[in-house]
Design an enzyme around this catalytic site. Structure first.
Site, PDB file in Angstrom:
ATOM      1  CE1 TYR A  32       3.655  -1.732  -2.163  1.00 18.69           C
ATOM      2  CE2 TYR A  32       4.614  -1.150  -0.038  1.00 18.69           C
ATOM      3  CZ  TYR A  32       3.501  -1.417  -0.823  1.00 18.69           C
ATOM      4  OH  TYR A  32       2.245  -1.349  -0.268  1.00 18.69           O
ATOM      5  NE  ARG A  51       3.406   6.329  -3.803  1.00 13.09           N
ATOM      6  CZ  ARG A  51       2.211   5.762  -3.931  1.00 13.09           C
ATOM      7  NH1 ARG A  51       1.140   6.309  -3.380  1.00 13.09           N
ATOM      8  NH2 ARG A  51       2.069   4.637  -4.609  1.00 13.09           N
ATOM      9  CE  LYS A 147       2.884   1.631  -2.722  1.00 17.50           C
ATOM     10  NZ  LYS A 147       1.572   1.529  -2.043  1.00 17.50           N
ATOM     11  CD  GLU A 179      -3.404   5.023   4.540  1.00 18.76           C
ATOM     12  OE1 GLU A 179      -3.399   5.542   3.410  1.00 18.76           O
ATOM     13  OE2 GLU A 179      -2.359   4.821   5.200  1.00 18.76           O
ATOM     14  CG  LEU A 204       0.656   5.774   0.160  1.00 17.77           C
ATOM     15  CD1 LEU A 204       2.116   5.784   0.594  1.00 17.77           C
ATOM     16  CD2 LEU A 204       0.330   4.466  -0.544  1.00 17.77           C
TER      17      LEU A 204
END
Length: 284
Positions: A32, A51, A147, A179, A204
């Site tokens: 997504y 991406r 992702k 993260e 990411l």
């Protein structure tokens, strides 16, 4: 009622359906992107689509996104739903081959879904007061650079942090911050050096991260992309996170310890200002 997009059709949200055998539902086999909307325009759309293409390629999807078509869909949804400020969510799953099966059938048509969310992005009470963060072990699948819709662990952490009076969770792998639950993490040292973990499979590759580091360069701020520990966070002058939905969001407290004076720091605040200004001007 919102209009959403499902496999080529614009439909009311209460009429939107996908198969119960869709692989995103059964195996979290999907990726997504979330693109921010300011003044009815899209922020860093091309970065998000680049991406998206990478995520699809890394997972061996046969679906190849048509960027011009997706841009048109994004704009149409923003128009139909009168979104001036908010988000457009896009999800591609590997679709349904007709029954549940672990083996991937690469000839299965992908499922493409998009919807909008109206949300205040510029005015943020959280950014004004600074986030409270708790740290947790990072036990995710080790391809955090893709992702995917495999967000259960992040969801559990964010929920537990909220139950303990915090705003979010930062994850720790082998003693180092990776993260946040849905954002990239940063500290500012007492020498005014911005530190964030280097790109790898462990985090990411944030689109907002890339833009904010460019802003830092334009402000002639020193940046180090390296590992940093929880102790470094607790002794930092400032801390903040970045994401498409929250831009630059200062951190005031980590694990009950105030960061700096416990208020949003000047570097994070300036980066937020310049990021919004620059990307508002470049929106499409």
């Amino acid at each position: 009622m919102r209009t959403v997009y499902v496999n080529g059709q614009y439909v009311p949200e209460n009429e939107a359906t996908i198969s119960i055998f869709d692989r995103s539902f059964l195996f979290a086999d999907g990726v997504y992107e979330v693109t921010s909307v300011l003044d009815g325009k899209l922020i860093d759309f091309n970065g998000h689509m680049t991406r998206l293409a990478r995520s699809l390629s890394e997972l061996g999807f046969t679906y190849v996104p048509d960027i011009d078509e997706l841009l048109a869909v994004h704009r149409e949804l923003v128009k139909r739903n009168n979104v001036t400020e908010g988000l457009v969510y896009l999800q591609v799953s590997r679709g349904s081959a007709g029954d549940r099966d672990f083996a991937i059938n690469k000839d299965t048509p992908a499922t493409l879904v998009l919807f909008t969310q109206s949300k205040s992005l510029i005015k943020s009470a959280l950014a004004e007061r600074g986030q409270k963060i708790l740290t947790y072990p990072d036990v995710r699948w080790r391809r955090s650079d893709i992702k995917t819709v495999q967000l259960l662990y992040a969801s559990l952490l964010k929920t537990e942090a909220a139950a303990k009076g915090a705003d979010d969770a930062w994850m720790v792998l082998d003693g180092y911050i990776t993260e946040g639950s849905s954002n990239n993490a940063y500290i500012v040292t007492k020498d005014n050096v911005i530190v964030t973990r280097q790109l790898s499979n462990d985090i990411l590759h944030g689109i907002t991260r890339k833009a904010v580091l460019k802003c830092a360069d334009e402000l002639q701020l020193k940046v180090e992309e390296r590992l940093f520990t929880v102790d470094e966070v607790l002794n930092a002058k400032e801390a903040f996170s970045t994401s498409a939905s929250a831009f630059v969001c200062p951190v005031a407290e980590v694990d009950g310890t105030k960061i700096g004076d416990g208020k949003p720091g000047p570097i994070a605040k300036r980066l937020r200002e310049i990021y919004i200004e620059a990307n508002r001007a470049a929106a499409i």
